[in-house]
Design a protein around this motif. Structure first.
Motif, PDB file in Angstrom:
ATOM      1  N   ILE A   4       0.719  -1.240   0.029  1.00 18.27           N
ATOM      2  CA  ILE A   4      -0.070  -0.058   0.068  1.00 18.27           C
ATOM      3  C   ILE A   4       0.817   1.117  -0.156  1.00 18.27           C
ATOM      4  N   GLY A   5       0.716   1.911  -1.063  1.00 19.55           N
ATOM      5  CA  GLY A   5       1.453   3.511  -1.149  1.00 19.55           C
ATOM      6  C   GLY A   5       2.939   2.932  -1.980  1.00 19.55           C
ATOM      7  N   LEU A   6       2.644   3.261  -3.290  1.00 16.53           N
ATOM      8  CA  LEU A   6       3.280   3.100  -4.643  1.00 16.53           C
ATOM      9  C   LEU A   6       4.388   4.280  -4.940  1.00 16.53           C
ATOM     10  N   GLY A   7       4.893   4.820  -3.829  1.00 15.30           N
ATOM     11  CA  GLY A   7       5.745   5.886  -4.085  1.00 15.30           C
ATOM     12  C   GLY A   7       7.074   5.214  -4.289  1.00 15.30           C
ATOM     13  N   ARG A   8       8.222   5.955  -4.249  1.00 10.11           N
ATOM     14  CA  ARG A   8       9.870   5.450  -4.791  1.00 10.11           C
ATOM     15  C   ARG A   8      10.096   4.134  -3.825  1.00 10.11           C
ATOM     16  N   PHE A   9       9.443   3.972  -2.505  1.00 12.21           N
ATOM     17  CA  PHE A   9      10.312   2.760  -1.728  1.00 12.21           C
ATOM     18  C   PHE A   9       9.041   1.781  -1.968  1.00 12.21           C
ATOM     19  N   GLY A  10       7.620   2.121  -2.190  1.00 13.70           N
ATOM     20  CA  GLY A  10       6.583   1.090  -2.359  1.00 13.70           C
ATOM     21  C   GLY A  10       6.894   0.514  -3.831  1.00 13.70           C
ATOM     22  N   ILE A  27      -1.529  -1.094  -4.157  1.00 11.71           N
ATOM     23  CA  ILE A  27      -2.626   0.160  -3.996  1.00 11.71           C
ATOM     24  C   ILE A  27      -2.081   1.317  -3.854  1.00 11.71           C
ATOM     25  N   ASP A  28      -2.756   2.304  -4.551  1.00  7.12           N
ATOM     26  CA  ASP A  28      -2.142   3.825  -4.314  1.00  7.12           C
ATOM     27  C   ASP A  28      -3.424   4.545  -4.513  1.00  7.12           C
ATOM     28  N   GLU A  29      -3.538   5.665  -3.731  1.00 10.65           N
ATOM     29  CA  GLU A  29      -4.825   6.850  -4.290  1.00 10.65           C
ATOM     30  C   GLU A  29      -4.635   7.551  -5.133  1.00 10.65           C
ATOM     31  N   ASN A  30      -3.434   7.580  -5.817  1.00  9.47           N
ATOM     32  CA  ASN A  30      -2.856   8.450  -6.841  1.00  9.47           C
ATOM     33  C   ASN A  30      -3.143   7.764  -8.373  1.00  9.47           C
ATOM     34  N   ARG A  46      -6.499   1.606  -7.801  1.00  7.26           N
ATOM     35  CA  ARG A  46      -6.483   2.986  -7.043  1.00  7.26           C
ATOM     36  C   ARG A  46      -7.588   2.676  -5.846  1.00  7.26           C
ATOM     37  N   ALA A  47      -7.299   3.119  -4.727  1.00  5.38           N
ATOM     38  CA  ALA A  47      -8.035   3.253  -3.370  1.00  5.38           C
ATOM     39  C   ALA A  47      -7.462   3.900  -2.401  1.00  5.38           C
ATOM     40  N   ASP A  48      -8.310   4.593  -1.420  1.00  5.93           N
ATOM     41  CA  ASP A  48      -7.760   5.386  -0.400  1.00  5.93           C
ATOM     42  C   ASP A  48      -7.585   4.159   0.660  1.00  5.93           C
ATOM     43  N   SER A  49      -6.415   3.857   1.185  1.00  6.37           N
ATOM     44  CA  SER A  49      -6.367   2.809   2.160  1.00  6.37           C
ATOM     45  C   SER A  49      -6.570   3.144   3.496  1.00  6.37           C
ATOM     46  N   THR A  50      -7.241   4.440   3.682  1.00  6.25           N
ATOM     47  CA  THR A  50      -7.728   4.657   5.171  1.00  6.25           C
ATOM     48  C   THR A  50      -9.267   4.092   5.304  1.00  6.25           C
ATOM     49  N   ALA A  69       3.839   1.160   2.818  1.00  2.30           N
ATOM     50  CA  ALA A  69       4.816   1.958   2.223  1.00  2.30           C
ATOM     51  C   ALA A  69       4.420   3.632   1.993  1.00  2.30           C
ATOM     52  N   ILE A  70       3.486   3.935   3.174  1.00  2.00           N
ATOM     53  CA  ILE A  70       3.289   5.558   3.207  1.00  2.00           C
ATOM     54  C   ILE A  70       4.082   5.840   4.218  1.00  2.00           C
ATOM     55  N   GLY A  71       4.873   6.954   3.949  1.00  4.36           N
ATOM     56  CA  GLY A  71       5.651   7.479   4.812  1.00  4.36           C
ATOM     57  C   GLY A  71       5.389   8.998   5.322  1.00  4.36           C
ATOM     58  N   THR A  72       5.450  10.209   4.268  1.00  2.97           N
ATOM     59  CA  THR A  72       5.289  11.278   4.683  1.00  2.97           C
ATOM     60  C   THR A  72       3.592  11.722   5.358  1.00  2.97           C
ATOM     61  N   ASP A  73       2.748  10.953   4.852  1.00  2.00           N
ATOM     62  CA  ASP A  73       1.439  11.298   5.246  1.00  2.00           C
ATOM     63  C   ASP A  73       1.205  10.355   6.452  1.00  2.00           C
ATOM     64  N   LEU A  74       1.472  10.843   7.726  1.00  2.00           N
ATOM     65  CA  LEU A  74       1.537  10.032   8.855  1.00  2.00           C
ATOM     66  C   LEU A  74       0.157   9.668   9.216  1.00  2.00           C
ATOM     67  N   ALA A  94       5.623  -2.071   7.974  1.00  2.00           N
ATOM     68  CA  ALA A  94       5.356  -0.662   7.651  1.00  2.00           C
ATOM     69  C   ALA A  94       6.659   0.134   7.717  1.00  2.00           C
ATOM     70  N   LYS A  95       6.566   1.155   6.810  1.00  2.00           N
ATOM     71  CA  LYS A  95       7.969   1.995   6.825  1.00  2.00           C
ATOM     72  C   LYS A  95       7.808   3.085   7.654  1.00  2.00           C
ATOM     73  N   ALA A  96       8.648   3.801   8.625  1.00  2.00           N
ATOM     74  CA  ALA A  96       8.502   4.756   9.466  1.00  2.00           C
ATOM     75  C   ALA A  96       9.449   5.877   8.936  1.00  2.00           C
TER      76      ALA A  96
HETATM   77  P1  ATP Z   1       8.277   7.760  -1.229  1.00  5.71           P
HETATM   78  O1  ATP Z   1       9.513   8.135  -0.349  1.00  5.71           O
HETATM   79  O2  ATP Z   1       8.434   6.283  -1.024  1.00  5.71           O
HETATM   80  O3  ATP Z   1       8.340   8.186  -2.304  1.00  5.71           O
HETATM   81  P2  ATP Z   1       6.856   9.277   0.654  1.00  5.71           P
HETATM   82  O4  ATP Z   1       7.094   8.787   2.058  1.00  5.71           O
HETATM   83  O5  ATP Z   1       7.752  10.360   0.113  1.00  5.71           O
HETATM   84  O6  ATP Z   1       7.382   7.910  -0.183  1.00  5.71           O
HETATM   85  P3  ATP Z   1       3.988   9.469   0.613  1.00  5.71           P
HETATM   86  O7  ATP Z   1       3.591  10.828   0.195  1.00  5.71           O
HETATM   87  O8  ATP Z   1       4.042   9.149   2.148  1.00  5.71           O
HETATM   88  O9  ATP Z   1       5.557   9.390   0.094  1.00  5.71           O
HETATM   89  O10 ATP Z   1       3.395   8.528  -0.074  1.00  5.71           O
HETATM   90  C1  ATP Z   1       3.709   7.129  -0.564  1.00  5.71           C
HETATM   91  C2  ATP Z   1       2.631   6.837  -1.778  1.00  5.71           C
HETATM   92  O11 ATP Z   1       1.587   6.504  -1.034  1.00  5.71           O
HETATM   93  C3  ATP Z   1       2.084   7.789  -2.641  1.00  5.71           C
HETATM   94  O12 ATP Z   1       2.463   7.559  -3.979  1.00  5.71           O
HETATM   95  C4  ATP Z   1       0.746   8.098  -2.089  1.00  5.71           C
HETATM   96  O13 ATP Z   1      -0.256   8.508  -3.385  1.00  5.71           O
HETATM   97  C5  ATP Z   1       0.520   6.814  -1.687  1.00  5.71           C
HETATM   98  N1  ATP Z   1      -0.629   7.217  -0.340  1.00  5.71           N
HETATM   99  C6  ATP Z   1      -0.699   8.334   0.318  1.00  5.71           C
HETATM  100  N2  ATP Z   1      -1.869   8.417   1.174  1.00  5.71           N
HETATM  101  C7  ATP Z   1      -2.538   7.275   0.625  1.00  5.71           C
HETATM  102  C8  ATP Z   1      -3.902   6.703   0.893  1.00  5.71           C
HETATM  103  N3  ATP Z   1      -4.532   7.220   1.989  1.00  5.71           N
HETATM  104  N4  ATP Z   1      -4.306   5.623   0.172  1.00  5.71           N
HETATM  105  C9  ATP Z   1      -3.536   4.979  -0.929  1.00  5.71           C
HETATM  106  N5  ATP Z   1      -2.240   5.298  -1.019  1.00  5.71           N
HETATM  107  C10 ATP Z   1      -1.768   6.398  -0.194  1.00  5.71           C
END
Ligand code: ATP
Length: 136
Positions: A4-10, A27-30, A46-50, A69-74, A94-96
């Motif tokens: 869940i969360g397909l940013g760079r890490f996921g 899964i990613d919301e974007n 595409r889905a909101d995992s919350t 694999a969502i980090g920045t959005d705590l 989970a990634k912190a």
């Molecule tokens: P990275 O360093 O891996 O790129 P990050 O910690 O900078 O990650 P985040 O913004 O936390 O990036 O999110 C990583 C991915 O998780 C993004 O592609 C974002 O769209 C996705 N994401 C964030 N919130 C949700 C959510 N509620 N449901 C699904 N995906 C989500």
């Protein structure tokens, strides 16, 4: 395996798992992020995992391994991890992004908390030290 969360890490994690013949639901919301990976993972959605209903509709509660694999959005990280734990998934990773974030994830019951930037810093230190020994 669910990622869940397909940013760079996921993204990197999911592709590596697929290379090792693991079936991956990503899964990613974007929408753009999901489209970029469509076809590379077993399923990409595409889905909101919350949202509990969204995760249940995707059958996430039936998996035995999941990675947040969502980090920045705590808030999204914590809400998602909490749902996965409440589903009874046996192996939640989970990634912190900070020590405090990691502590909260552990308190929620996340089984494996990873600190990619911190851990990679330590690994690179070992590599750099190893490399430097070559010059002594
Ligand atoms: P990275 O360093 O891996 O790129 P990050 O910690 O900078 O990650 P985040 O913004 O936390 O990036 O999110 C990583 C991915 O998780 C993004 O592609 C974002 O769209 C996705 N994401 C964030 N919130 C949700 C959510 N509620 N449901 C699904 N995906 C989500």
């Amino acid at each position: 395996m669910v990622v869940i969360g397909l940013g760079r890490f996921g993204h990197a994690l999911a592709l590596e798992l697929v290379d090792e013949e693991t079936e991956v639901l990503g899964i990613d919301e974007n929408t753009e992020v999901v489209q970029a990976l469509a076809g590379s993972l077993t399923h990409t959605v595409r889905a909101d995992s919350t949202k509990e209903d969204a995760l249940r509709q995707l059958g996430v509660h039936e998996f035995d391994r999941a990675v947040v694999a969502i980090g920045t959005d705590l808030e999204a990280s914590i809400l998602t991890a909490s749902l996965l734990i409440s589903f009874g998934i046996e192996n939640v990773w989970a990634k912190a992004t900070s020590e405090a974030h990691g502590r909260i994830l552990t308190q929620l019951g996340v089984h494996h908390v990873v600190h990619p930037e911190h851990d990679m810093g330590q690994r690179v230190a070992h590599l750099v030290r190893g490399r430097m020994l070559d010059y002594i």
